[in-house]
Design an enzyme around this catalytic site. Sequence first.
Site, mmCIF file in Angstrom:
data_model
loop_
_atom_site.group_PDB
_atom_site.id
_atom_site.type_symbol
_atom_site.label_atom_id
_atom_site.label_comp_id
_atom_site.label_asym_id
_atom_site.label_seq_id
_atom_site.Cartn_x
_atom_site.Cartn_y
_atom_site.Cartn_z
ATOM 1 C CG PHE A 98 -1.729 1.178 1.171
ATOM 2 C CD1 PHE A 98 -3.040 1.101 0.675
ATOM 3 C CD2 PHE A 98 -1.447 2.217 1.894
ATOM 4 C CE1 PHE A 98 -3.828 2.408 0.668
ATOM 5 C CE2 PHE A 98 -2.412 3.466 1.774
ATOM 6 C CZ PHE A 98 -3.500 3.439 1.257
ATOM 7 C CG ASP A 99 3.686 4.098 2.616
ATOM 8 O OD1 ASP A 99 4.120 4.866 1.605
ATOM 9 O OD2 ASP A 99 3.665 4.800 3.874
ATOM 10 C CG ASN A 145 -0.259 -6.326 -7.385
ATOM 11 O OD1 ASN A 145 0.881 -6.042 -7.924
ATOM 12 N ND2 ASN A 145 -0.595 -6.979 -6.213
ATOM 13 N NE ARG A 146 -0.121 -6.959 -16.148
ATOM 14 C CZ ARG A 146 -1.368 -7.322 -16.609
ATOM 15 N NH1 ARG A 146 -1.799 -8.147 -16.006
ATOM 16 N NH2 ARG A 146 -2.013 -6.266 -17.634
ATOM 17 C CG PHE A 149 9.770 -5.794 -6.128
ATOM 18 C CD1 PHE A 149 8.419 -5.665 -5.525
ATOM 19 C CD2 PHE A 149 10.646 -6.459 -6.110
ATOM 20 C CE1 PHE A 149 8.512 -6.830 -4.512
ATOM 21 C CE2 PHE A 149 10.597 -7.413 -4.990
ATOM 22 C CZ PHE A 149 9.608 -7.595 -4.377
ATOM 23 C CG ASN A 176 8.374 -6.395 2.054
ATOM 24 O OD1 ASN A 176 8.875 -6.263 0.996
ATOM 25 N ND2 ASN A 176 7.333 -6.966 2.365
ATOM 26 C CG ASN A 207 8.369 -9.530 -1.172
ATOM 27 O OD1 ASN A 207 7.976 -10.774 -1.281
ATOM 28 N ND2 ASN A 207 7.625 -8.750 -1.587
ATOM 29 C CB SER A 209 6.754 -14.708 -1.674
ATOM 30 O OG SER A 209 6.573 -13.584 -0.668
ATOM 31 C CB SER A 210 6.571 -10.119 -5.225
ATOM 32 O OG SER A 210 5.997 -9.444 -6.327
ATOM 33 C CG ASN A 212 3.581 -9.277 -9.923
ATOM 34 O OD1 ASN A 212 2.846 -9.845 -10.401
ATOM 35 N ND2 ASN A 212 2.962 -8.673 -8.837
ATOM 36 C CB THR A 213 10.455 -9.483 -9.261
ATOM 37 O OG1 THR A 213 9.991 -8.213 -8.832
ATOM 38 C CG2 THR A 213 11.616 -9.329 -9.636
ATOM 39 C CE LYS A 249 3.658 -10.570 1.805
ATOM 40 N NZ LYS A 249 3.100 -9.088 1.725
ATOM 41 C CG ASN A 280 3.662 -11.529 -1.912
ATOM 42 O OD1 ASN A 280 2.638 -11.046 -2.284
ATOM 43 N ND2 ASN A 280 4.810 -11.521 -1.812
ATOM 44 C CB THR A 281 -0.552 -11.850 -4.533
ATOM 45 O OG1 THR A 281 0.575 -11.749 -5.122
ATOM 46 C CG2 THR A 281 -0.973 -10.670 -3.858
#
Length: 398
Positions: A98-99, A145-146, A149, A176, A207, A209-210, A212-213, A249, A280-281
């Site tokens: 979010f932030d 979302n994608r 980062f 994070n 992190n 576990s995203s 999108n990277t 995460k 994560n997502t």
Amino acid sequence: MSRSTRNVWRKLKYGILTCGGIASAVLVYGSFTGHELLYRSILMPAVAYIDPENAHTLAVKLAAHSLVPKDRSMPDKALESKLFGKIFPNPIGLAAGFDKHGECIEGMFKIGFGFVEIGSITPLAQPGNERPRVFRLKQDKAIINRYGFNSVGHDVVINRLTNEKRRVNQGVLGINLGKNKTSTCAAEDYVSGVKKFAPFADYLTINVSSPNTPGLRSLQGKKELRNLLEKVIKARDELTQSRPPILVKIAADLTPQAKEDIADVITKAPYKVDGVIVCNTTTSRPEDLRSQHKHETGGLSGEPLKKLATQTIREMYTLTKGELPIIGVGGVSNGRDAYEKIRAGASLVQIYSAIAYEGFPIVKKIKRELAELLRNDNIGSVSDAVGLDAGESNEKFL
């Protein structure tokens, strides 16, 4: 037009303006006082007509200027927890994402979060993926979302944290850390983050576990995770002053063997971490998704992630034998959702997607409902409820 007709139109115009003024006043008053029904029924449905990334940016800017409803409710001792040597006034935190750039920390504490996690932050600034990269799944109360980062980089965020007059009786701050997309050495990126942000963080999250990277999730492999965490923990332990707890995460999309491998790594020196964020997502797509954007590439969050996240919390709590605090995240939108994750093994809970559907007052609502559930079950504190459905105690974390 006759005089009588003009008088009728004048009165009608006056009435419309008066009603519009009253309606506007009600909306402004409700938005600043955090009226839950007004947010859920009027404000947030109106926001749904704004492009989702633009709406996200607007929410961050409003919070950055403290144009958010302040939670004026009295602190509830039953919600207070002690972890990592810190007092969490309540277990509801803002999830990373979010932030992203450390812009609205004070505003997020103002609405009632017990802790806030900013990021993911990469060493160098990078734009992330091309737009559109955020999609609302309204019928499913979900988001895909994608972002990839998108980050302003270490130095900009450090400058903000340095200049911010912050955190007097506010809450716990997590930071994070991510890696740059083109980085040739992930460990160096994370070590750099540990060294730079340690003075500002109450805990640091690695992190890995995203979705999108490219290649990021491969760092959850047993060998790769050992190599990474050994360097990260060593860098943290070599710091001469602040040595914040290190959390990792993990993803929701893990095989049973992968979960066992992760648990084996993160509970043993020299790779042992201080906690784990689950999760994560997800890249999976439940068959019952109804929204038109359900096939978009990216990480799915919100309501459809809830059961998978809770089950993963329960499994990781069991695999780690209750030795590590867990922060549970995924599909939390009310007190019952938070309570289920706590009973599954989470010591703390984070939210994000639910804000997009119910607005800022959701924080106060979740806290109120969670406290009621604890009282109804004659449970004196959040820590007493941790792992009840997994058969473990949380006393060792105090």
